[in-house]
Design an enzyme around this catalytic site. Structure first.
Site, PDB file in Angstrom:
ATOM      1  N   SER A  74      32.250  -4.912   8.544  1.00 54.39           N
ATOM      2  CA  SER A  74      31.062  -5.323   9.288  1.00 54.39           C
ATOM      3  C   SER A  74      31.445  -6.448  10.241  1.00 54.39           C
ATOM      4  O   SER A  74      32.276  -7.290   9.900  1.00 54.39           O
ATOM      5  CB  SER A  74      29.996  -5.800   8.306  1.00 54.39           C
ATOM      6  OG  SER A  74      28.990  -6.501   8.998  1.00 54.39           O
ATOM      7  N   SER A  94      16.084  -5.633   7.129  1.00 55.23           N
ATOM      8  CA  SER A  94      17.483  -5.474   7.545  1.00 55.23           C
ATOM      9  C   SER A  94      18.162  -4.422   6.666  1.00 55.23           C
ATOM     10  O   SER A  94      19.023  -3.683   7.156  1.00 55.23           O
ATOM     11  CB  SER A  94      18.221  -6.812   7.434  1.00 55.23           C
ATOM     12  OG  SER A  94      18.166  -7.289   6.103  1.00 55.23           O
ATOM     13  N   THR A 102       0.826  -1.206   0.000  1.00 54.98           N
ATOM     14  CA  THR A 102       0.000   0.000   0.000  1.00 54.98           C
ATOM     15  C   THR A 102       0.866   1.263   0.000  1.00 54.98           C
ATOM     16  O   THR A 102       0.416   2.305  -0.466  1.00 54.98           O
ATOM     17  CB  THR A 102      -0.899   0.038   1.254  1.00 54.98           C
ATOM     18  OG1 THR A 102      -0.078  -0.269   2.383  1.00 54.98           O
ATOM     19  CG2 THR A 102      -2.028  -0.978   1.158  1.00 54.98           C
ATOM     20  N   ASP A 155       9.365   1.324   5.383  1.00 51.28           N
ATOM     21  CA  ASP A 155      10.392   0.780   6.265  1.00 51.28           C
ATOM     22  C   ASP A 155      11.247   1.890   6.886  1.00 51.28           C
ATOM     23  O   ASP A 155      11.559   1.866   8.077  1.00 51.28           O
ATOM     24  CB  ASP A 155      11.291  -0.193   5.486  1.00 51.28           C
ATOM     25  CG  ASP A 155      10.473  -1.234   4.726  1.00 51.28           C
ATOM     26  OD1 ASP A 155       9.284  -1.402   5.047  1.00 51.28           O
ATOM     27  OD2 ASP A 155      11.024  -1.871   3.807  1.00 51.28           O
TER      28      ASP A 155
HETATM   29  C1  GLA Z   1       9.028  -3.929   0.956  1.00 48.83           C
HETATM   30  C2  GLA Z   1       9.229  -2.450   0.609  1.00 48.83           C
HETATM   31  C3  GLA Z   1       8.189  -1.590   1.329  1.00 48.83           C
HETATM   32  C4  GLA Z   1       6.775  -2.110   1.118  1.00 48.83           C
HETATM   33  C5  GLA Z   1       6.700  -3.619   1.368  1.00 48.83           C
HETATM   34  C6  GLA Z   1       5.362  -4.186   0.999  1.00 48.83           C
HETATM   35  O1  GLA Z   1       9.319  -4.151   2.302  1.00 48.83           O
HETATM   36  O2  GLA Z   1      10.522  -2.036   0.972  1.00 48.83           O
HETATM   37  O3  GLA Z   1       8.318  -0.247   0.921  1.00 48.83           O
HETATM   38  O4  GLA Z   1       6.329  -1.767  -0.154  1.00 48.83           O
HETATM   39  O5  GLA Z   1       7.700  -4.326   0.658  1.00 48.83           O
HETATM   40  O6  GLA Z   1       4.385  -3.654   1.810  1.00 48.83           O
END
Ligand code: GLA
Length: 373
Positions: free
Chosen positions: A66, A127, A34, A173
């Site tokens: 890392s 991540s 979405t 995210d």
């Molecule tokens: C990945 C993308 C997000 C989102 C999801 C699905 O995690 O990085 O921006 O679109 O998929 O909801």
């Protein structure tokens, strides 16, 4: 002090001259695919994060290693985009963050970085956003680029991820990492970028179960779906599917998922706020069915994990994130969380021979600087 932080501190010797930033991973409770349709989602930042320590280098280079991933990075600090085959892969994120900052007017400067993360990779727990947000904060600090506007930090980290991976992600995210709040999920309006913290009732535990299927095709499926959404919006004459009505999308499964999922997010926030966990559970199941049947990003393994979680007493469960592999998220009574995680993973492993892993996650706070002792 936890293990990850201890490992980082040990790697830095006396820590003199170093600063550090941290960014959490996330799990999305409901509202997938979405965000890039200007819609709603309800992720929460989790108690697993990426730490990035840094100190200045005189030479105009970016040098990174890392503690959790292989390889070292040694790049010019001028903000050039990463070569598409740059190795190690995580080095592409380092180069891309510098490029995204320079594209926004920052001046590159020499920096040495040490990265450590306990967000499981390839699990749909972001991540890579934890890495890109922590790197953005660290490099911005060194480059003298202002980070007070957290939405702009999120946009910069997203720009870097797109440069590093070629996958045109949405902003869920990165916003989640930058606005996380302990004890809360976040209702994100991906059009206005408004963030509303939604308290997670004490009576709910969030369990994440990894299917053991890596998300290898996820990037391709993601780009295709996103294009289909944009085409559907153009056909309907709306600027994004956020603006389409259920009647308008009744015959288009891709668009139908987006429109129905937005409504489920808002209903889930209402039900969570009322403490009506049975309704929240039903909305999670409906979300999974829509991602499976309309948006077609589930796999039999994810469907099966969801069924097992329900049989073992979850209120609801659904695939979380982009899909085509990765994890499911289940909402369960806290006193059952541990047992459910173990039993579901064990039953799934014996049925599929895949290495399922299950863990409880807790809603955590936002990305930011962390003090080094
Ligand atoms: C990945 C993308 C997000 C989102 C999801 C699905 O995690 O990085 O921006 O679109 O998929 O909801």
């Amino acid at each position: 002090m936890d293990e990850l932080f201890r490992a980082l501190r040990d790697a830095l010797g006396d820590g003199a001259g170093w600063r550090a930033a941290a960014a959490p991973g996330r799990v999305n409770l409901i509202g997938d695919h979405t965000d890039y349709n200007d819609g709603f989602c309800l992720p929460m930042a989790i108690d697993r994060r990426c730490l990035v320590a840094w100190r200045p280098l005189e030479e105009a280079r970016i040098r990174a290693r890392s503690l959790t991933l292989e390889g070292r990075v040694d790049l010019p600090a001028d903000g050039a985009d990463p070569a598409p085959d740059l190795q190690p892969r995580w080095g592409r994120f380092v180069a891309a963050v510098a490029a995204a900052l320079v594209a926004r007017g920052a001046r590159g400067a020499g920096i040495e970085l040490v990265v450590a993360s306990d967000v499981p990779p390839g699990a749909g727990l972001s991540s890579s956003s934890a890495l890109s947000v922590a790197l953005t904060l660290a490099l911005a600090d060194r480059f003298g680029w202002p980070t007070a506007d957290r939405r702009e930090v999120a946009r910069t980290a997203l720009d870097a991820e797109v440069r590093a991976t070629g996958v045109p992600g949405g902003l869920m995210d990165q916003l989640c990492a930058l606005f996380g709040r302990p004890g809360h999920a976040l209702l994100l309006d991906c059009r206005t970028l408004e963030v509303r913290p939604v308290p997670l009732p004490e009576a709910v535990a969030v369990v994440v179960i990894h299917s053991g299927v890596e998300r290898t095709l996820a990037g391709t499926a993601y780009s295709e779906r996103r294009r289909a959404c944009e085409e559907a919006a153009a056909r309907l004459g709306v600027s994004a599917l956020r603006d389409a009505t259920p009647t308008q999308v009744a015959d288009d499964p891709i668009a139908r998922h987006v429109v129905s999922e937005n409504a489920r997010v808002l209903a889930a926030v209402e039900a969570l706020t009322a403490g009506d966990l049975a309704t929240v559970g039903r909305l999670l199941l409906a979300s999974h069915a829509s991602l499976r049947d309309d948006y077609r990003v589930s796999l039999p393994e994810l469907d099966r994990l969801g069924e097992l979680a329900l049989e073992e007493g979850a209120w609801g469960a659904r695939l979380t994130g982009a899909g085509v592999g990765g994890c499911i998220v289940a909402l369960v009574p806290p006193e059952r969380a541990c047992h459910l995680a173990q039993v579901v993973a064990a039953r799934y492993r014996s049925e599929t021979d895949l290495p399922a892993r299950a863990f409880r996650v807790r809603p955590a706070g936002a990305a930011g600087p962390v003090p080094l002792p």
